[in-house]
Design a protein around this motif. Structure first.
Motif, mmCIF file in Angstrom:
data_model
loop_
_atom_site.group_PDB
_atom_site.id
_atom_site.type_symbol
_atom_site.label_atom_id
_atom_site.label_comp_id
_atom_site.label_asym_id
_atom_site.label_seq_id
_atom_site.Cartn_x
_atom_site.Cartn_y
_atom_site.Cartn_z
ATOM 1 N N LEU A 142 49.650 39.702 41.810
ATOM 2 C CA LEU A 142 48.864 39.362 40.627
ATOM 3 C C LEU A 142 48.455 37.897 40.637
ATOM 4 N N VAL A 143 49.377 37.026 41.034
ATOM 5 C CA VAL A 143 49.057 35.595 41.129
ATOM 6 C C VAL A 143 48.022 35.369 42.219
ATOM 7 N N LYS A 144 48.208 35.999 43.376
ATOM 8 C CA LYS A 144 47.269 35.844 44.483
ATOM 9 C C LYS A 144 45.867 36.299 44.088
ATOM 10 N N ASN A 145 45.787 37.386 43.326
ATOM 11 C CA ASN A 145 44.493 37.932 42.932
ATOM 12 C C ASN A 145 43.865 37.201 41.750
ATOM 13 N N GLY A 146 44.583 36.219 41.224
ATOM 14 C CA GLY A 146 44.061 35.461 40.091
ATOM 15 C C GLY A 146 43.928 36.298 38.837
ATOM 16 N N SER A 147 44.811 37.269 38.654
ATOM 17 C CA SER A 147 44.727 38.158 37.500
ATOM 18 C C SER A 147 44.917 37.396 36.190
ATOM 19 N N ASN A 148 44.147 37.793 35.180
ATOM 20 C CA ASN A 148 44.339 37.233 33.840
ATOM 21 C C ASN A 148 45.112 38.207 32.949
ATOM 22 N N LYS A 149 45.727 39.182 33.583
ATOM 23 C CA LYS A 149 46.500 40.191 32.838
ATOM 24 C C LYS A 149 47.949 40.230 33.319
#
Length: 216
Positions: A142-149
């Motif tokens: 999630l951090v790698k993908n830049g998720s805002n969720k």
């Protein structure tokens, strides 16, 4: 760094309270069956973890978990000194969370701290490997993908895994240590708790290895 340490301390404290207090309320006060206590625990942790990450994510990264701090150190997102301090305040906050949970239900538990005799052994140990693995790899991805969720995703994951693992997913060394100090159904006897922590570290390292393979 003071703000970051305070955020990790408070987040760890409230996370443990979310894990311990619902079990005391439903099992000891309401005398509900164990299945209902687990369901209540899952919902409470999911909701409260979501809010804690929303509150403190922009301050400290909202680790609240030594194995999360460990992999973030591997990723060079925190330095060695900061990582060490994070882990110290996480454990301190978690223990205080147990104290405050007991304080709220002192008539039921009888002491602010007490060593657990709740047995969690054998096949249950594997649940901690799987639970920690999916938690850590989810956070990394999630951090790698830049998720805002991240907050809602991690909250739902943890709540769901509490109901989907044989161990009811501790997946966190500081939470495990804090739960060694409650003689309620939320607790875990120290010898089993130490094995849980070893399984959590193993699960986190395995998750990090798989993450590196996916990332490359």
């Amino acid at each position: 760094m003071k703000k970051e340490l305070l955020a990790e301390f408070l987040g760890s404290m409230f996370l443990v309270m979310a894990a311990v207090s619902p079990v005391i309320l439903f099992a000891n006060v309401f005398e509900a069956p164990e299945s209902i206590s687990v369901l209540a625990n899952a919902i409470a942790v999911a909701f409260i973890l979501f809010v804690l990450i929303e509150m403190f994510g922009s301050v400290s990264g909202a680790h609240f978990n030594p194995v999360v701090t460990m992999v973030m150190f591997f990723e060079k997102k925190v330095g060695l000194i900061k990582a060490g301090l994070f882990v110290l305040v996480q454990f301190a906050g978690g223990i205080l969370g147990t104290v405050f949970s007991h304080l709220m239900f002192l008539n039921e538990v009888g002491a602010l701290l007490s060593v657990s005799e709740n047995v969690r052994n054998e096949y249950v140990f594997f649940g901690e490997i799987f639970g920690t693995f999916i938690l850590v790899i989810a956070i990394l991805m999630l951090v790698k993908n830049g998720s805002n969720k991240i907050s809602i995703a991690v909250g739902l994951l943890v709540g769901g895994q509490i109901m989907a693992t044989s161990s009811t997913m501790f997946a966190n060394p500081q939470v495990t240590a804090a739960r060694m100090l409650t003689a309620t159904p939320a607790g875990i006897r120290p010898i089993d708790g130490l094995v849980f922590i070893a399984m959590q570290v193993a699960g986190a390292l395995l998750a990090y290895g798989v993450y590196r393979l996916i990332r490359e």
